[in-house]
Design an enzyme around this catalytic site. Structure first.
Site, short mmCIF file in Angstrom:
data_model
loop_
_atom_site.label_atom_id
_atom_site.label_comp_id
_atom_site.label_asym_id
_atom_site.label_seq_id
_atom_site.Cartn_x
_atom_site.Cartn_y
_atom_site.Cartn_z
N ASN A 102 2.99 16.24 72.53
CA ASN A 102 3.42 15.42 73.71
C ASN A 102 4.85 15.61 75.16
OD1 ASN A 102 1.19 13.63 74.34
ND2 ASN A 102 1.19 13.44 72.39
N ASN A 133 4.89 4.52 76.15
CA ASN A 133 4.17 4.51 74.82
C ASN A 133 2.87 5.50 75.47
OD1 ASN A 133 3.81 4.89 72.21
ND2 ASN A 133 2.66 3.52 71.90
N HIS A 193 -0.71 6.07 72.84
CA HIS A 193 -1.21 5.94 71.71
C HIS A 193 -2.70 6.54 71.82
CE1 HIS A 193 -1.86 3.53 67.79
NE2 HIS A 193 -3.65 3.16 69.26
N ASP A 246 2.06 -1.62 70.03
CA ASP A 246 1.35 -0.35 70.77
C ASP A 246 0.87 -1.57 71.73
OD1 ASP A 246 1.55 1.85 69.54
OD2 ASP A 246 0.31 1.92 68.07
C1 GRF Z 1 -0.04 11.58 69.58
O1 GRF Z 1 -1.06 11.37 69.39
C2 GRF Z 1 0.50 10.06 70.24
O2 GRF Z 1 -1.00 9.22 71.20
C3 GRF Z 1 0.84 8.90 68.64
O3 GRF Z 1 0.92 10.11 68.41
C4 GRF Z 1 0.17 11.09 68.54
C5 GRF Z 1 2.26 12.40 68.36
O4 GRF Z 1 1.95 13.15 68.52
N1 GRF Z 1 1.71 7.93 69.35
P1 GRF Z 1 2.39 14.67 69.28
O5 GRF Z 1 4.27 14.43 67.95
O6 GRF Z 1 3.07 14.47 70.48
O7 GRF Z 1 2.10 15.99 68.54
#
Ligand code: GRF
Length: 194
Positions: free
Chosen positions: A13, A106, A108, A144
């Protein structure tokens, strides 16, 4: 707008944010990436994009509040205006939330309030839901939890495994998170006086 990203792991992300900035679809700057894990791939991704990537060791602090106070001071040093939790595997405390009230978001991998906490995609499969997805929300002191900003639904297919469902949802996360940050930068999500 300067963003601070907190991440514990893979950092895909974070990468989506960095890519959107490079493409110009997100007009912002990542001022710092902070991780509670020394070997987080997120830190390597930050450094590859010439963004400071800092490991802040939880063991160096007497408790969660002290750790979060250290986070705040690092974020402030880098003039961070919006804090993005992107796979940050710690429960945050008032020490972080108060100074950044309504300026922490955040992401999720479920349609909250369904399936908070760990293994959201596994929970979705175990419940047999036919639709899941991802949520971006403002952060409060519960896990969350907090006002929902945006959600994208993803179908759950009969043959899905945890991995295939996670991949489908993750692709949507990568689109949604930069979009929400851009909306925040444009003042469309509301912002409390600092
Ligand atoms: C993602 O699925 C996010 O929604 C959750 O943790 C994961 C993180 O993935 N909170 P990355 O480290 O961004 O690849």
């Amino acid at each position: 707008m300067v963003i601070g990203v907190l991440a514990s792991g893979r950092g895909s992300n974070l990468q989506a944010i960095l890519d959107a900035i490079r493409l110009g679809t997100l007009v912002a700057k990542v001022g710092i990436v902070i991780s509670d894990k020394k070997d987080a791939m997120a830190l390597a991704r930050a450094r590859s994009s010439n963004v400071p990537g800092v490991f802040l060791d939880p063991k160096a602090y007497p408790g969660r509040e002290a750790y979060d106070a250290a986070l705040v001071s690092l974020l402030a040093t880098h003039k961070v205006e919006l804090v993005v939790l992107a796979g940050f595997m710690r429960v945050v405390t008032r020490a972080l939330i108060e100074p950044y009230k309504n300026r922490i978001i955040n992401i999720h991998p479920s349609l909250l309030p369904a399936f908070p906490g760990l293994h959201a995609q596994r929970q979705a499969l175990a419940h047999g839901v036919k639709i899941s997805g991802c949520t971006v929300h403002f952060v409060d002191e519960q896990v969350d939890h907090g006002p929902i900003i945006a959600q994208v639904a993803s179908p759950v297919e009969p043959e899905d495994t945890e991995s295939s469902l996670s991949d489908r949802i993750l692709a949507e996360e990568h689109r949604l998170l930069p979009q929400v940050i851009q909306q925040f930068a444009e003042g469309k999500l509301g912002r409390l006086p600092v």
